[in-house]
Design a protein around this motif. Sequence first.
Motif, PDB file in Angstrom:
ATOM      1  N   LYS A 297      46.874  42.556  39.974  1.00 10.56           N
ATOM      2  CA  LYS A 297      45.658  42.155  38.704  1.00 10.56           C
ATOM      3  C   LYS A 297      44.422  43.694  38.986  1.00 10.56           C
ATOM      4  CE  LYS A 297      43.061  38.683  39.953  1.00 10.56           C
ATOM      5  NZ  LYS A 297      43.734  38.346  41.362  1.00 10.56           N
ATOM      6  N   TRP A 301      43.891  46.707  36.752  1.00 13.76           N
ATOM      7  CA  TRP A 301      41.979  47.247  36.831  1.00 13.76           C
ATOM      8  C   TRP A 301      41.859  48.802  37.391  1.00 13.76           C
ATOM      9  CZ3 TRP A 301      40.385  41.627  39.287  1.00 13.76           C
ATOM     10  CH2 TRP A 301      40.689  40.351  38.232  1.00 13.76           C
ATOM     11  N   ILE A 388      38.498  47.846  38.515  1.00 12.51           N
ATOM     12  CA  ILE A 388      37.927  46.387  38.815  1.00 12.51           C
ATOM     13  C   ILE A 388      36.732  45.141  38.584  1.00 12.51           C
ATOM     14  CG2 ILE A 388      38.502  45.074  40.968  1.00 12.51           C
ATOM     15  CD1 ILE A 388      39.737  47.112  41.800  1.00 12.51           C
ATOM     16  N   GLN A 391      36.652  43.862  35.320  1.00  9.83           N
ATOM     17  CA  GLN A 391      38.174  43.534  35.154  1.00  9.83           C
ATOM     18  C   GLN A 391      38.723  44.254  33.870  1.00  9.83           C
ATOM     19  OE1 GLN A 391      37.835  39.111  34.881  1.00  9.83           O
ATOM     20  NE2 GLN A 391      36.931  39.059  37.420  1.00  9.83           N
ATOM     21  N   THR A 392      39.354  45.508  34.030  1.00 14.75           N
ATOM     22  CA  THR A 392      39.914  46.440  32.591  1.00 14.75           C
ATOM     23  C   THR A 392      40.744  46.658  32.340  1.00 14.75           C
ATOM     24  OG1 THR A 392      37.218  48.376  32.652  1.00 14.75           O
ATOM     25  CG2 THR A 392      39.308  48.852  31.902  1.00 14.75           C
ATOM     26  N   ASP A 393      41.312  45.585  31.732  1.00 19.10           N
ATOM     27  CA  ASP A 393      42.453  45.339  31.295  1.00 19.10           C
ATOM     28  C   ASP A 393      43.405  46.340  30.888  1.00 19.10           C
ATOM     29  OD1 ASP A 393      45.707  44.773  30.857  1.00 19.10           O
ATOM     30  OD2 ASP A 393      46.114  42.199  31.384  1.00 19.10           O
TER      31      ASP A 393
END
Length: 478
Positions: A297, A301, A388, A391-393
Amino acid sequence: MPMFENVRQAQDYCKNQGIRMIDFKMVDINGRWRHLTIPAERLDESTMCYGIGFDGSNYGYAPVEKSDMVFLPDLSTAHPDPFTEVPTLSISGNVRVLRDTGNEPFDQYPRNVALKAEEFMRRSGIADQMIIGPEFEFHLLDRVSYDCRPNRVSYELDTMQAEWNSGLPGANSGYHVPREGGYHICAPLDSSYDFRSKICLMLADWGIDVKYHHHEVGGPGQVEIEVELGSMTDMADKTMILKYVVRNAAVAAGKTATFMPKPIYQEAGNGMHVHMLLRKDGKPLFYDEAGYSGLSKEAHWFMGGLLMHARSLCALTNPSTNSFKRLVPGYEAPVTIGYATSNRSAVIRIPAYAKASDSKRFELRNPDATCNPYYAYAAILMAGLDGILRQTDPHEHGWGPFDCNLYQLSEEEKMGLESLPKTLSEALDALEKDHEYLTRDGVFPEPLLNAWIKNKRAEAELVEQIPHPAEIGLYYDL
């Protein structure tokens, strides 16, 4: 391993090896090396403590209260220069400005910016090391000439291996590389093979480990050298060294080399794809067996941050008007903001062959070597860290994964995709609007970004004002 740990070791080496000169190499705002030289016997403790004074006003940075600066050598970068007649030791380092209370790091100096970005990464607690691996594409040519006058605008370059020389009379070997047919081509068509091997040995002597070299797609002399992964600021140092070695070795061999993104029309351009991963306490952060393409993850991110800021990043990773002549469809250069596995048409490509946990990574494909590597690598790190922290998906933002050939989508399908800037001016507009991720904790000072934008706008306006030869063909008779 560094050559020297202290001045005494450097002095002894110079005496034993007959070194007569010490050449200090400094970086200007555009990413070009400049240098000044002292006799070897003048290298002493005071040089390391007080540095070498110079006028920084000619290096292109934003004006400072006082332009007097000092260069402080970093002995860990010392290496004999293989291109000088007089035995010379080459040393890079950092720059400080003179203050009444003492010297302080010049916050606009490229190496200082990169070091500060790494400090921010460690303070954030996200990671303690960014590992990168650039791929260096360039053209090796026999000659180049150019002219830009009020009554004549032209350039001409040539290499005997190009297919356009197949009809030359006289000493013509008949071995010519077809247009866009040079990928991994073998000798005798690959006429620069021995030259590249010699370069790789020189780089190894300078402490740069080469992964491999080969001929690239472009028929007229396009080649590539890929180096092993390394820490970010050290790799920026090595980027400067590699370009210096390639250019000077070419001149010594009666050739000329260019890292220009698009020196030849209708041929593949020169990128500088940057592979990257993060580590903390020696452990990789980008691996997760259950994640898409084996990525964690944090990796997603990080990619999200790069894609979120892709347009403004281009102002630092692709900072020439020529850069955007490469970023067009049809030549394996990215144009779409997105990510995918084994897909060279997306800005971010995840190599399928990198399966091990300690090497799991992805590459950013839009950068080219006209960048200042310290600024470009630092900007990439800051954009990824911003992703990060937020938390940019990338999937939630519609940036992929694009496991398809983006060049072959219908016009209707392309309507929903975001694209990279099409010009330098467009990238600079994006940087003006989107740069807070760079200035966090003062990593990129505002005056530096303002000076960068001003300088690059002047370059773009100059090129835009010059009549182009193609315009004569298009409009002369209208």
